[in-house]
Design an enzyme around this catalytic site. Structure first.
Site, mmCIF file in Angstrom:
data_model
loop_
_atom_site.group_PDB
_atom_site.id
_atom_site.type_symbol
_atom_site.label_atom_id
_atom_site.label_comp_id
_atom_site.label_asym_id
_atom_site.label_seq_id
_atom_site.Cartn_x
_atom_site.Cartn_y
_atom_site.Cartn_z
ATOM 1 N N ASP A 197 0.828 -1.200 0.000
ATOM 2 C CA ASP A 197 0.000 0.000 0.000
ATOM 3 C C ASP A 197 0.867 1.257 0.000
ATOM 4 O O ASP A 197 1.764 1.393 0.825
ATOM 5 C CB ASP A 197 -0.891 -0.031 1.246
ATOM 6 C CG ASP A 197 -2.110 0.841 1.142
ATOM 7 O OD1 ASP A 197 -2.597 1.062 0.019
ATOM 8 O OD2 ASP A 197 -2.607 1.286 2.201
ATOM 9 N N HIS A 198 0.594 2.171 -0.916
ATOM 10 C CA HIS A 198 1.261 3.469 -0.983
ATOM 11 C C HIS A 198 2.781 3.361 -1.155
ATOM 12 O O HIS A 198 3.538 4.033 -0.440
ATOM 13 C CB HIS A 198 0.923 4.329 0.240
ATOM 14 C CG HIS A 198 -0.510 4.758 0.273
ATOM 15 N ND1 HIS A 198 -0.968 5.852 -0.415
ATOM 16 C CD2 HIS A 198 -1.584 4.212 0.888
ATOM 17 C CE1 HIS A 198 -2.269 5.980 -0.214
ATOM 18 N NE2 HIS A 198 -2.668 4.993 0.570
#
Length: 108
Positions: free
Chosen positions: A83-84
Site C-alpha cells: 500500500d502506498h
C-alpha cells in the site's frame, strides 16, 4: 485457499456486488487477527503492508513471505498488497518478493 491478486478479488466483488476491505498490518499478530476475522465473516480481504509496516516486519521480503504463507493457509481469498509504495524501486522489490497487489503513490 489460494493466494489471489487484486484483479481476481475485485472482479468477484463487482460480480457479487460487495466491497473488499483492506487492512494494513504491522506485525504477525495483527495479520493473523485480520485473517481470523475475515474467515469468521467468510470475506475476502487485502492484507496490506505500507512502507512503515515493512520496517516493522523486517523488510519487504519478510512481509511478503509472511503474508503469502498466511494467505495460502486462509479459508478465504487473500491478496497480499503493498500500500502506498513511494518509489519504483520498492515496487520492483515487492514484485520480486511476491506481493500480488501493489499501489504506487507518486504524491511525494
Amino acid at each position: 485457499m489460494p493466494l489471489v491478486g487484486a484483479n481476481e478479488l475485485l472482479a468477484a466483488a463487482e460480480r457479487g456486488g460487495y466491497a473488499v476491505p483492506g487492512f494494513n498490518v504491522s506485525n504477525l499478530e495483527m495479520a493473523m487477527g485480520v485473517i481470523d476475522a475475515a474467515e469468521a465473516r467468510r470475506a475476502p480481504i487485502f492484507l496490506q503492508f505500507n512502507p512503515s509496516n515493512l520496517d516493522h516486519f523486517g523488510g519487504v521480503e519478510v512481509a511478503a513471505a509472511a503474508g503469502r504463507v498466511l494467505a495460502a493457509r486462509a479459508s478465504v481469498p487473500v491478496a497480499v498488497h503493498l500500500d502506498h509504495a513511494p518509489s519504483l524501486d520498492l515496487v520492483r522489490q515487492a514484485i520480486r518478493a511476491g506481493f500480488t497487489s501493489i499501489m504506487f503513490d507518486g504524491s511525494t
